[in-house]
Design an enzyme around this catalytic site. Sequence first.
Site, PDB file in Angstrom:
ATOM      1  N   SER A 107      16.860  -8.364  18.544  1.00  0.00           N
ATOM      2  CA  SER A 107      16.351  -8.146  17.190  1.00  0.00           C
ATOM      3  C   SER A 107      15.998  -9.464  16.504  1.00  0.00           C
ATOM      4  O   SER A 107      15.594  -9.473  15.349  1.00  0.00           O
ATOM      5  CB  SER A 107      17.381  -7.383  16.355  1.00  0.00           C
ATOM      6  OG  SER A 107      18.645  -8.021  16.425  1.00  0.00           O
ATOM      7  N   ASN A 130      29.490  -6.290  14.230  1.00  0.00           N
ATOM      8  CA  ASN A 130      29.321  -5.003  13.532  1.00  0.00           C
ATOM      9  C   ASN A 130      29.609  -5.113  12.037  1.00  0.00           C
ATOM     10  O   ASN A 130      28.852  -4.615  11.209  1.00  0.00           O
ATOM     11  CB  ASN A 130      30.205  -3.932  14.170  1.00  0.00           C
ATOM     12  CG  ASN A 130      29.810  -3.664  15.612  1.00  0.00           C
ATOM     13  OD1 ASN A 130      28.784  -4.173  16.064  1.00  0.00           O
ATOM     14  ND2 ASN A 130      30.600  -2.891  16.318  1.00  0.00           N
ATOM     15  N   THR A 154      -4.188  18.781 -18.242  1.00  0.00           N
ATOM     16  CA  THR A 154      -3.300  19.514 -17.344  1.00  0.00           C
ATOM     17  C   THR A 154      -4.258  20.148 -16.329  1.00  0.00           C
ATOM     18  O   THR A 154      -5.390  20.512 -16.695  1.00  0.00           O
ATOM     19  CB  THR A 154      -2.481  20.600 -18.071  1.00  0.00           C
ATOM     20  OG1 THR A 154      -3.379  21.577 -18.602  1.00  0.00           O
ATOM     21  CG2 THR A 154      -1.643  20.019 -19.204  1.00  0.00           C
ATOM     22  N   HIS A 155      -3.836  20.216 -15.104  1.00  0.00           N
ATOM     23  CA  HIS A 155      -4.719  20.693 -14.006  1.00  0.00           C
ATOM     24  C   HIS A 155      -5.991  19.844 -13.901  1.00  0.00           C
ATOM     25  O   HIS A 155      -7.030  20.329 -13.454  1.00  0.00           O
ATOM     26  CB  HIS A 155      -5.113  22.162 -14.176  1.00  0.00           C
ATOM     27  CG  HIS A 155      -3.972  23.063 -14.525  1.00  0.00           C
ATOM     28  ND1 HIS A 155      -3.237  23.731 -13.584  1.00  0.00           N
ATOM     29  CD2 HIS A 155      -3.432  23.373 -15.730  1.00  0.00           C
ATOM     30  CE1 HIS A 155      -2.282  24.437 -14.184  1.00  0.00           C
ATOM     31  NE2 HIS A 155      -2.371  24.232 -15.487  1.00  0.00           N
ATOM     32  N   SER A 182     -18.966  -3.785  -1.902  1.00  0.00           N
ATOM     33  CA  SER A 182     -19.237  -3.091  -0.644  1.00  0.00           C
ATOM     34  C   SER A 182     -20.093  -4.006   0.218  1.00  0.00           C
ATOM     35  O   SER A 182     -20.872  -4.809  -0.291  1.00  0.00           O
ATOM     36  CB  SER A 182     -19.969  -1.789  -0.957  1.00  0.00           C
ATOM     37  OG  SER A 182     -20.815  -1.446   0.108  1.00  0.00           O
ATOM     38  N   LYS A 239     -21.901  -1.411  -5.771  1.00  0.00           N
ATOM     39  CA  LYS A 239     -20.520  -0.922  -5.781  1.00  0.00           C
ATOM     40  C   LYS A 239     -19.516  -1.935  -6.332  1.00  0.00           C
ATOM     41  O   LYS A 239     -19.624  -3.128  -6.106  1.00  0.00           O
ATOM     42  CB  LYS A 239     -20.080  -0.571  -4.346  1.00  0.00           C
ATOM     43  CG  LYS A 239     -20.722   0.652  -3.769  1.00  0.00           C
ATOM     44  CD  LYS A 239     -20.363   1.944  -4.473  1.00  0.00           C
ATOM     45  CE  LYS A 239     -18.959   2.400  -4.169  1.00  0.00           C
ATOM     46  NZ  LYS A 239     -18.773   2.855  -2.781  1.00  0.00           N
ATOM     47  N   ASN A 270     -15.459  -1.589  -6.148  1.00  0.00           N
ATOM     48  CA  ASN A 270     -14.464  -0.639  -5.659  1.00  0.00           C
ATOM     49  C   ASN A 270     -13.046  -0.943  -6.143  1.00  0.00           C
ATOM     50  O   ASN A 270     -12.650  -2.105  -6.214  1.00  0.00           O
ATOM     51  CB  ASN A 270     -14.459  -0.633  -4.127  1.00  0.00           C
ATOM     52  CG  ASN A 270     -15.761  -0.090  -3.563  1.00  0.00           C
ATOM     53  OD1 ASN A 270     -16.414   0.737  -4.205  1.00  0.00           O
ATOM     54  ND2 ASN A 270     -16.151  -0.581  -2.407  1.00  0.00           N
ATOM     55  N   GLU A 278      -6.212   1.778  -4.663  1.00  0.00           N
ATOM     56  CA  GLU A 278      -6.327   2.600  -3.441  1.00  0.00           C
ATOM     57  C   GLU A 278      -5.310   2.167  -2.394  1.00  0.00           C
ATOM     58  O   GLU A 278      -4.684   2.991  -1.724  1.00  0.00           O
ATOM     59  CB  GLU A 278      -7.738   2.489  -2.860  1.00  0.00           C
ATOM     60  CG  GLU A 278      -8.783   3.221  -3.669  1.00  0.00           C
ATOM     61  CD  GLU A 278     -10.173   2.992  -3.098  1.00  0.00           C
ATOM     62  OE1 GLU A 278     -10.788   3.958  -2.639  1.00  0.00           O
ATOM     63  OE2 GLU A 278     -10.651   1.840  -3.110  1.00  0.00           O
ATOM     64  N   TYR A 295      29.930   2.123  15.111  1.00  0.00           N
ATOM     65  CA  TYR A 295      28.650   1.444  15.281  1.00  0.00           C
ATOM     66  C   TYR A 295      27.905   1.985  16.490  1.00  0.00           C
ATOM     67  O   TYR A 295      28.485   2.287  17.530  1.00  0.00           O
ATOM     68  CB  TYR A 295      28.861  -0.074  15.461  1.00  0.00           C
ATOM     69  CG  TYR A 295      27.542  -0.804  15.692  1.00  0.00           C
ATOM     70  CD1 TYR A 295      26.763  -1.217  14.632  1.00  0.00           C
ATOM     71  CD2 TYR A 295      27.065  -1.032  16.987  1.00  0.00           C
ATOM     72  CE1 TYR A 295      25.542  -1.849  14.831  1.00  0.00           C
ATOM     73  CE2 TYR A 295      25.852  -1.660  17.205  1.00  0.00           C
ATOM     74  CZ  TYR A 295      25.091  -2.066  16.129  1.00  0.00           C
ATOM     75  OH  TYR A 295      23.888  -2.678  16.325  1.00  0.00           O
ATOM     76  N   GLN A 311      20.317  -0.889  14.675  1.00  0.00           N
ATOM     77  CA  GLN A 311      19.431  -2.057  14.662  1.00  0.00           C
ATOM     78  C   GLN A 311      18.049  -1.688  14.119  1.00  0.00           C
ATOM     79  O   GLN A 311      17.333  -2.528  13.600  1.00  0.00           O
ATOM     80  CB  GLN A 311      19.316  -2.630  16.081  1.00  0.00           C
ATOM     81  CG  GLN A 311      18.514  -3.904  16.181  1.00  0.00           C
ATOM     82  CD  GLN A 311      18.821  -4.663  17.458  1.00  0.00           C
ATOM     83  OE1 GLN A 311      19.898  -5.223  17.615  1.00  0.00           O
ATOM     84  NE2 GLN A 311      17.883  -4.651  18.384  1.00  0.00           N
ATOM     85  N   LYS A 349      16.610  -2.285  10.235  1.00  0.00           N
ATOM     86  CA  LYS A 349      16.125  -3.510   9.601  1.00  0.00           C
ATOM     87  C   LYS A 349      14.639  -3.517   9.307  1.00  0.00           C
ATOM     88  O   LYS A 349      14.211  -3.786   8.176  1.00  0.00           O
ATOM     89  CB  LYS A 349      16.500  -4.720  10.449  1.00  0.00           C
ATOM     90  CG  LYS A 349      17.908  -5.107  10.195  1.00  0.00           C
ATOM     91  CD  LYS A 349      18.501  -5.942  11.276  1.00  0.00           C
ATOM     92  CE  LYS A 349      19.947  -5.550  11.426  1.00  0.00           C
ATOM     93  NZ  LYS A 349      20.178  -4.198  11.963  1.00  0.00           N
TER      94      LYS A 349
HETATM   95  N1  ARG Z   1      21.546  -6.823  16.076  1.00  0.00           N
HETATM   96  C1  ARG Z   1      22.575  -5.874  15.862  1.00  0.00           C
HETATM   97  C2  ARG Z   1      22.154  -4.869  14.789  1.00  0.00           C
HETATM   98  O1  ARG Z   1      21.242  -5.132  14.125  1.00  0.00           O
HETATM   99  C3  ARG Z   1      23.822  -6.559  15.410  1.00  0.00           C
HETATM  100  C4  ARG Z   1      25.089  -5.813  15.717  1.00  0.00           C
HETATM  101  C5  ARG Z   1      25.261  -5.704  17.167  1.00  0.00           C
HETATM  102  N2  ARG Z   1      26.514  -5.157  17.526  1.00  0.00           N
HETATM  103  C6  ARG Z   1      26.782  -4.740  18.761  1.00  0.00           C
HETATM  104  N3  ARG Z   1      27.949  -4.262  18.979  1.00  0.00           N
HETATM  105  N4  ARG Z   1      25.884  -4.748  19.701  1.00  0.00           N
HETATM  106  O2  ARG Z   1      22.722  -3.821  14.627  1.00  0.00           O
END
Ligand code: ARG
Length: 460
Positions: free
Chosen positions: A23, A110, A155-156, A277, A283, A285, A290, A317, A322, A325
């Site tokens: 990651s 974790n 309205t509408h 455009s 144009k 825009n 949008e 966990y 992961q 993120k």
């Molecule tokens: N990169 C992991 C995550 O985002 C970190 C935690 C990893 N923990 C593990 N037991 N593999 O969740």
Amino acid sequence: MAKVWSDRFEKGLNPFIDRFNASIEFDIALIQEDLDGSIAHARMLGRCGIITPQEALQLESGLEKIRSEACEGVFQKNLTDEDVHFAVERRLIDLLGPIGKKLHTGRSRNDQVACDLRLWLRARIEHLDEKLERFQISLLVHAKKHLYTLIPGYTHLQRAQPLSLAHHLLAYIEMLQRDRDRLIDVKRRVNISPLGAGALAGTSLPIDRQYTAAELGFSSIYKNSLDAVSDRDFTVEFTAAASLIMVHLSRLAEEVILWASDEFSFVRLTDACATGSSLMPQKKNPDVPELVRGKCGRVFGHLQGLLTMMKGLPLAYNKDFQEDKEALFDTVLTLQASLEAMSILMEEGLVFCTDRLASAVASDFSNSTDVADYLVAKGVPFREAYQMVGRVVKSCLEDGILLQDLSLQQWQEVSPVISDDLLEKLVPQQVVASRMSEGGTGFERVAEQLKYWEACLACT
Ligand code: ARG
């Protein structure tokens, strides 16, 4: 290169799996929070006598060195670094030698990642709150200018009753305030420390969770170590709140798009925010609103993604986490950019066409309710008055005229209770002024609201 994992592993990972598992490419965004958490943890280890005070100081200075490397953009992540936590630890060991290996005492990735993510989101929520306020202020500036500017109310998407333009804009300020409240509420639940939960069960070492929580500005600690490491509900809550913000932005965006069309012509886009455009030279825009409207999809998608990612996961966990993120990071980035763009649009991107707005409200039947209300005041039951006005509107439409074009004599044929005081009540300014019920569009009511918001939003 060798992994940080224990010696139970003999062979290296398949290179594709190595990348698939990693990651680091995206969680490097957490490096500052990872360092904050690690510094608090190192200090705690020192205070609790788990490492010596000198060792704690050495760890802290090594971590600060990594912070400056990160700030200067020279922090090197290795291909073998699975994630930001390993990357920092590896660099710390490079810098300090064996002492660096003491940092991870009494901690797991974790609880570490759970902590980093909360610290990261807490700061982003504070930043988003500022952005939301700026956007509210940009709307308030227009509202203050346009208390007496009228705009058709719909309205509408059919003309309904005229409004003070300020009232229309203040409606968005209200929505945005609830958005801010929601974020602050989410922040209360984000601001709880999972640090010290270990991998899942706590630790046998004499750590002090209250100390690290206080160091990091958390308001309390998770009471259950399993919950601490396996809870990602705050990411869902945040993304739900973010989705509602996007909904609100998209509604204003849609209105601006409509207003900027030839059909409405209620606003003119300035060159600062409108685009041309490649083919049609005439144009101009509304790309900004949008895009904001279009970006709703990814935020709503992240909400769905996070819910699905968490559904049915056994405690505690799981690596599935992961996946939280990128969803969270993209949600925050999208929201920040959308708020910034909409603020700029309001601040310098559009001008309300007051002449066109004035003629729009003067050329429709949006004062029909006022005739009915007038009749009610003269003792006619509402439903009867409503039917009478409906018939008048119908005949006006056939004759191609408006209610205000009828003479007093014609009105008296409709009902003998009508006298010439009706005619002034049909003027759009009067129609709006008369809506004096609490929360209504009457100028005096709206002026009170403007004052209220001026005081709340601390703007000049
Ligand atoms: N990169 C992991 C995550 O985002 C970190 C935690 C990893 N923990 C593990 N037991 N593999 O969740």
